[in-house]
Design a protein around this motif. Structure first.
Motif, PDB file in Angstrom:
ATOM      1  N   ASP A  18       0.818  -1.209   0.000  1.00 31.78           N
ATOM      2  CA  ASP A  18       0.000   0.000   0.000  1.00 31.78           C
ATOM      3  C   ASP A  18       0.855   1.264   0.000  1.00 31.78           C
ATOM      4  O   ASP A  18       0.511   2.253  -0.639  1.00 31.78           O
ATOM      5  N   ALA A  19       1.974   1.228   0.693  1.00 27.49           N
ATOM      6  CA  ALA A  19       2.852   2.400   0.776  1.00 27.49           C
ATOM      7  C   ALA A  19       3.507   2.710  -0.563  1.00 27.49           C
ATOM      8  O   ALA A  19       4.079   3.784  -0.734  1.00 27.49           O
ATOM      9  N   ALA A  20       3.423   1.804  -1.522  1.00 27.36           N
ATOM     10  CA  ALA A  20       4.083   2.015  -2.811  1.00 27.36           C
ATOM     11  C   ALA A  20       3.452   3.151  -3.613  1.00 27.36           C
ATOM     12  O   ALA A  20       4.034   3.614  -4.585  1.00 27.36           O
ATOM     13  N   ALA A  21       2.301   3.615  -3.196  1.00 27.69           N
ATOM     14  CA  ALA A  21       1.665   4.729  -3.906  1.00 27.69           C
ATOM     15  C   ALA A  21       2.565   5.961  -3.922  1.00 27.69           C
ATOM     16  O   ALA A  21       2.518   6.754  -4.845  1.00 27.69           O
ATOM     17  N   ARG A  22       3.415   6.095  -2.908  1.00 26.15           N
ATOM     18  CA  ARG A  22       4.326   7.231  -2.825  1.00 26.15           C
ATOM     19  C   ARG A  22       5.785   6.814  -2.944  1.00 26.15           C
ATOM     20  O   ARG A  22       6.680   7.640  -2.844  1.00 26.15           O
ATOM     21  N   ALA A  23       6.041   5.535  -3.138  1.00 27.66           N
ATOM     22  CA  ALA A  23       7.409   5.015  -3.117  1.00 27.66           C
ATOM     23  C   ALA A  23       8.004   4.904  -4.521  1.00 27.66           C
ATOM     24  O   ALA A  23       7.287   4.744  -5.502  1.00 27.66           O
ATOM     25  N   THR A  24       9.319   4.978  -4.555  1.00 27.80           N
ATOM     26  CA  THR A  24      10.015   4.710  -5.807  1.00 27.80           C
ATOM     27  C   THR A  24      10.202   3.202  -5.957  1.00 27.80           C
ATOM     28  O   THR A  24      10.097   2.438  -4.986  1.00 27.80           O
ATOM     29  N   LEU A  25      10.500   2.783  -7.164  1.00 25.77           N
ATOM     30  CA  LEU A  25      10.790   1.376  -7.409  1.00 25.77           C
ATOM     31  C   LEU A  25      11.953   0.923  -6.546  1.00 25.77           C
ATOM     32  O   LEU A  25      11.920  -0.165  -5.967  1.00 25.77           O
ATOM     33  N   LEU A  26      12.973   1.764  -6.404  1.00 27.79           N
ATOM     34  CA  LEU A  26      14.123   1.402  -5.574  1.00 27.79           C
ATOM     35  C   LEU A  26      13.706   1.144  -4.130  1.00 27.79           C
ATOM     36  O   LEU A  26      14.147   0.176  -3.513  1.00 27.79           O
ATOM     37  N   GLN A  27      12.844   1.985  -3.588  1.00 29.21           N
ATOM     38  CA  GLN A  27      12.390   1.789  -2.205  1.00 29.21           C
ATOM     39  C   GLN A  27      11.644   0.473  -2.053  1.00 29.21           C
ATOM     40  O   GLN A  27      11.846  -0.248  -1.071  1.00 29.21           O
ATOM     41  N   VAL A  28      10.793   0.144  -3.001  1.00 24.02           N
ATOM     42  CA  VAL A  28      10.059  -1.122  -2.927  1.00 24.02           C
ATOM     43  C   VAL A  28      11.018  -2.300  -3.041  1.00 24.02           C
ATOM     44  O   VAL A  28      10.928  -3.261  -2.272  1.00 24.02           O
ATOM     45  N   LEU A  29      11.951  -2.226  -3.980  1.00 24.40           N
ATOM     46  CA  LEU A  29      12.894  -3.333  -4.157  1.00 24.40           C
ATOM     47  C   LEU A  29      13.723  -3.563  -2.904  1.00 24.40           C
ATOM     48  O   LEU A  29      13.863  -4.695  -2.436  1.00 24.40           O
ATOM     49  N   ARG A  30      14.257  -2.502  -2.337  1.00 26.01           N
ATOM     50  CA  ARG A  30      15.140  -2.645  -1.186  1.00 26.01           C
ATOM     51  C   ARG A  30      14.387  -2.869   0.129  1.00 26.01           C
ATOM     52  O   ARG A  30      14.730  -3.745   0.904  1.00 26.01           O
ATOM     53  N   ASN A  31      13.363  -2.056   0.364  1.00 22.74           N
ATOM     54  CA  ASN A  31      12.693  -2.091   1.667  1.00 22.74           C
ATOM     55  C   ASN A  31      11.648  -3.193   1.793  1.00 22.74           C
ATOM     56  O   ASN A  31      11.497  -3.773   2.867  1.00 22.74           O
ATOM     57  N   ASP A  32      10.905  -3.440   0.730  1.00 19.54           N
ATOM     58  CA  ASP A  32       9.822  -4.423   0.809  1.00 19.54           C
ATOM     59  C   ASP A  32      10.229  -5.808   0.312  1.00 19.54           C
ATOM     60  O   ASP A  32       9.786  -6.813   0.849  1.00 19.54           O
ATOM     61  N   LEU A  33      11.073  -5.849  -0.711  1.00 18.66           N
ATOM     62  CA  LEU A  33      11.467  -7.140  -1.272  1.00 18.66           C
ATOM     63  C   LEU A  33      12.862  -7.579  -0.832  1.00 18.66           C
ATOM     64  O   LEU A  33      13.324  -8.651  -1.196  1.00 18.66           O
ATOM     65  N   GLN A  34      13.549  -6.756  -0.047  1.00 19.42           N
ATOM     66  CA  GLN A  34      14.880  -7.040   0.486  1.00 19.42           C
ATOM     67  C   GLN A  34      15.893  -7.413  -0.604  1.00 19.42           C
ATOM     68  O   GLN A  34      16.733  -8.288  -0.431  1.00 19.42           O
TER      69      GLN A  34
END
Length: 163
Positions: A18-34
């Motif tokens: 849900d937080a990805a609405a404001r996140a960059t792809l890099l943030q999702v890759l690193r923070n959510d997908l480790q």
């Protein structure tokens, strides 16, 4: 299964948080997908440390909104070997970087390897000038530029040889 709220990362589908609405792809890759191959460098898409492939094309993950690539195929450094190797071997570009000792601190390596592999996918026999041009937007502060260029040319040579 692809949806408007998912990404295919390294050949596996992941729901966008849900937080990805404001996140960059890099943030999702690193923070959510480790996935820690892509690095945060400048946050402006200028240094190349965050380079990934979006549908096979090199792109800077730090400036791409995560929702902007929903439903698309993302490849990170971690997924690169899976595209070309069997039995856990390194991708030929990664192995050439090891063999040419083209790393010091390693921070730029993600971008250098991803850009080099993208170049070799498009042009399997690049000149040194082609390699320099392709990597010109990637910053390396350690000074391994010559070894990096030699690694890319070594990878091209090895990839051109029949197995």
């Amino acid at each position: 299964m692809p949806t408007a709220q998912s990404l295919q990362v390294n050949q596996a589908w992941h729901a966008l948080p849900d937080a990805a609405a404001r996140a960059t792809l890099l943030q999702v890759l690193r923070n959510d997908l480790q996935l820690n191959g892509p690095k945060y460098g400048c946050g402006l898409g200028e240094c190349g440390a965050c380079t990934v492939w979006v549908d096979g094309v090199a792109a800077r993950a730090c400036v791409i909104p995560a929702h902007g690539v929903a439903g698309r195929s993302i490849t990170t450094l971690e997924g690169l070997p899976a595209l070309h190797a069997e039995g856990g071997e390194l991708h030929p570009v990664q192995q050439a970087f090891v063999d040419a000792q083209a790393a010091q601190c390693g921070y730029c390596l993600n971008g250098m390897v991803m850009m080099a592999a993208a170049l070799l996918a498009r042009n399997p026999n690049p000149s040194e000038a082609d390699v320099r041009r392709e990597l010109s937007g990637n910053l390396c502060r350690c000074g391994t530029h010559l070894e990096i260029i030699q690694a890319v040319l070594l990878a091209a040579e090895r990839m051109g040889q029949p197995t």
